[in-house]
Design a protein around this motif. Structure first.
Motif, PDB file in Angstrom:
ATOM      1  N   GLY A  38       0.854  -1.177   0.000  1.00  0.00           N
ATOM      2  CA  GLY A  38       0.000   0.000   0.000  1.00  0.00           C
ATOM      3  C   GLY A  38       0.886   1.222   0.000  1.00  0.00           C
ATOM      4  O   GLY A  38       1.971   1.240   0.604  1.00  0.00           O
ATOM      5  N   GLY A  39       0.445   2.274  -0.719  1.00  0.00           N
ATOM      6  CA  GLY A  39       1.309   3.420  -0.974  1.00  0.00           C
ATOM      7  C   GLY A  39       1.935   4.040   0.251  1.00  0.00           C
ATOM      8  O   GLY A  39       3.145   4.266   0.317  1.00  0.00           O
ATOM      9  N   GLY A  40       1.132   4.339   1.273  1.00  0.00           N
ATOM     10  CA  GLY A  40       1.665   5.003   2.452  1.00  0.00           C
ATOM     11  C   GLY A  40       2.625   4.131   3.237  1.00  0.00           C
ATOM     12  O   GLY A  40       3.621   4.617   3.784  1.00  0.00           O
ATOM     13  N   ILE A  41       2.344   2.825   3.302  1.00  0.00           N
ATOM     14  CA  ILE A  41       3.241   1.907   4.006  1.00  0.00           C
ATOM     15  C   ILE A  41       4.562   1.805   3.265  1.00  0.00           C
ATOM     16  O   ILE A  41       5.647   1.825   3.872  1.00  0.00           O
ATOM     17  N   ASN A  42       4.503   1.700   1.937  1.00  0.00           N
ATOM     18  CA  ASN A  42       5.752   1.660   1.157  1.00  0.00           C
ATOM     19  C   ASN A  42       6.564   2.937   1.350  1.00  0.00           C
ATOM     20  O   ASN A  42       7.788   2.895   1.496  1.00  0.00           O
ATOM     21  N   ALA A  43       5.893   4.089   1.338  1.00  0.00           N
ATOM     22  CA  ALA A  43       6.589   5.353   1.566  1.00  0.00           C
ATOM     23  C   ALA A  43       7.212   5.376   2.959  1.00  0.00           C
ATOM     24  O   ALA A  43       8.355   5.834   3.146  1.00  0.00           O
ATOM     25  N   ALA A  44       6.489   4.878   3.964  1.00  0.00           N
ATOM     26  CA  ALA A  44       6.992   4.865   5.333  1.00  0.00           C
ATOM     27  C   ALA A  44       8.243   4.007   5.455  1.00  0.00           C
ATOM     28  O   ALA A  44       9.165   4.335   6.221  1.00  0.00           O
ATOM     29  N   ARG A  45       8.301   2.916   4.707  1.00  0.00           N
ATOM     30  CA  ARG A  45       9.486   2.045   4.773  1.00  0.00           C
ATOM     31  C   ARG A  45      10.722   2.776   4.239  1.00  0.00           C
ATOM     32  O   ARG A  45      11.820   2.632   4.793  1.00  0.00           O
ATOM     33  N   THR A  46      10.560   3.563   3.195  1.00  0.00           N
ATOM     34  CA  THR A  46      11.695   4.339   2.688  1.00  0.00           C
ATOM     35  C   THR A  46      12.068   5.451   3.655  1.00  0.00           C
ATOM     36  O   THR A  46      13.249   5.717   3.888  1.00  0.00           O
ATOM     37  N   ILE A  47      11.072   6.118   4.226  1.00  0.00           N
ATOM     38  CA  ILE A  47      11.347   7.168   5.212  1.00  0.00           C
ATOM     39  C   ILE A  47      12.146   6.594   6.376  1.00  0.00           C
ATOM     40  O   ILE A  47      13.136   7.178   6.830  1.00  0.00           O
ATOM     41  N   ALA A  48      11.732   5.433   6.866  1.00  0.00           N
ATOM     42  CA  ALA A  48      12.444   4.800   7.974  1.00  0.00           C
ATOM     43  C   ALA A  48      13.850   4.382   7.554  1.00  0.00           C
ATOM     44  O   ALA A  48      14.807   4.523   8.336  1.00  0.00           O
ATOM     45  N   ALA A  49      13.996   3.879   6.317  1.00  0.00           N
ATOM     46  CA  ALA A  49      15.318   3.464   5.831  1.00  0.00           C
ATOM     47  C   ALA A  49      16.282   4.641   5.783  1.00  0.00           C
ATOM     48  O   ALA A  49      17.490   4.478   5.999  1.00  0.00           O
TER      49      ALA A  49
END
Length: 330
Positions: A38-49
């Motif tokens: 899901g878009g927001g979860i994928n974005a959150a994973r990059t933000i956390a990375a």
């Protein structure tokens, strides 16, 4: 202050491969990979990375919803999960290793009731207090009104948070005002304005039309292999793509959104924030499933080019970010 992401239609993304895919024949696949999607979860994973604090908000239900929560937790992303009665969807992507084609099967998601939607908005309102940026990304599930993202934009305006939006179709058409940065693909932008956008001039005109109408302050158009086009009211800049061997295209656009938000939250000028987004999207193309790019690879891609750029591992001063406008003036 953490970045907040909203994913109204999350999924478990299942990825596998096969030597050949033929109609009616059984397709023998490799062992599956399971990713929180899901878009927001994928974005959150990059933000956390990239080392920024982030909170992912999403509805989840049924056994698949519990699995999704575990996958988000395993990815190291703090979350607020809203329980729903329906079962979280699962999507499937199978890569034909012989032809190099990827086949993606995407399902609509569970129906979200009015009380469940109200709970989601309450969690966003609570989490967004004190946050500079909220990322809303992805489609809307059944039961959610098309204008949800407009409702969200109005809510965040009152809270003093900026909305980064990546959506399409009816949900995008319902947005009228209040977005800080909108990231459509060129296909989504063409569908929104109602005519083809075959060249840079028409793409620029369509993006600026949205800005002048007050829909968004910034529009960043992803052009796939053609790179990206960033547009503000008076300026624009084109960013070329970076050449890599593509392993999976799923989630690359979400990685771009996440990394651009990181750049903006650190006070980067808009051009550097977009370059960071392009680097993160490119790095994601080389990973399996929807795994974000490795931070070292993102940094390497980001630093390509003659300019000296701020390190994507050193957060900017915690004061208010500067207005991101250093683009080519038109």
């Amino acid at each position: 202050m953490p970045i907040v992401t909203l994913t109204m239609n999350p999924a478990i993304d299942i990825a596998a491969g096969a030597d050949h895919i033929r109609p009616t024949s059984k397709t023998r696949c490799t062992p599956p990979r399971f990713d929180p999607g899901g878009g927001g979860i994928n974005a959150a994973r990059t933000i956390a990375a990239l080392g920024e604090p982030v909170t992912a908000i999403f509805p989840a239900g049924g056994p698949s919803g519990r699995q999704l929560e575990n996958l988000v937790r395993d990815a190291g992303v703090p979350m607020r999960s809203i329980p729903i009665s329906g079962h979280t969807r699962e999507n499937l992507a199978v890569t034909d290793h012989g032809a190099g084609d990827q086949f993606r099967f995407v399902f609509p998601g569970p129906r979200v009731t009015a009380p469940e939607l109200h709970h989601c908005l309450s969690e966003i309102e609570s989490a967004a207090v004190g946050s500079r940026y909220v990322v809303a990304s992805g489609s809307l599930p059944p039961g959610v009104p098309d204008d949800l993202y407009q409702i969200l934009a109005d809510l965040l305006r009152d809270l003093g948070a900026r909305l980064i939006l990546d959506t399409s179709g009816a949900a995008l058409r319902a947005v009228r005002r209040g977005v800080h940065l909108l990231k459509p693909s060129v296909r989504e932008l063409a569908e929104l304005v109602g005519h083809p956008l075959p060249d840079r001039k028409s793409q620029l005109a369509a993006a600026r039309e949205l800005i002048l109408a007050g829909v968004s302050e910034i529009v960043v158009v992803s052009l796939g292999a053609g790179g990206a086009l960033a547009v503000t009211r008076h300026e624009d800049e084109w960013f070329p793509s970076l050449e890599v061997t593509v392993r999976s295209g799923i989630g690359a656009g979400d990685a771009m959104v996440g990394a651009m938000t990181v750049g903006l939250s650190r006070g980067y000028p808009l051009d550097d924030a977009v370059r960071l987004g392009v680097a993160a999207a490119t790095a994601a193309l080389t990973t399996p499933g929807t795994r974000p790019g490795h931070p070292a690879r993102i940094a390497e891609l980001y630093q390509q080019g003659p300019e000296t750029r701020p390190s994507c591992f050193l957060p900017a001063d915690s004061g208010s970010p500067e207005t991101p406008v250093p683009l080519r003036r038109t």
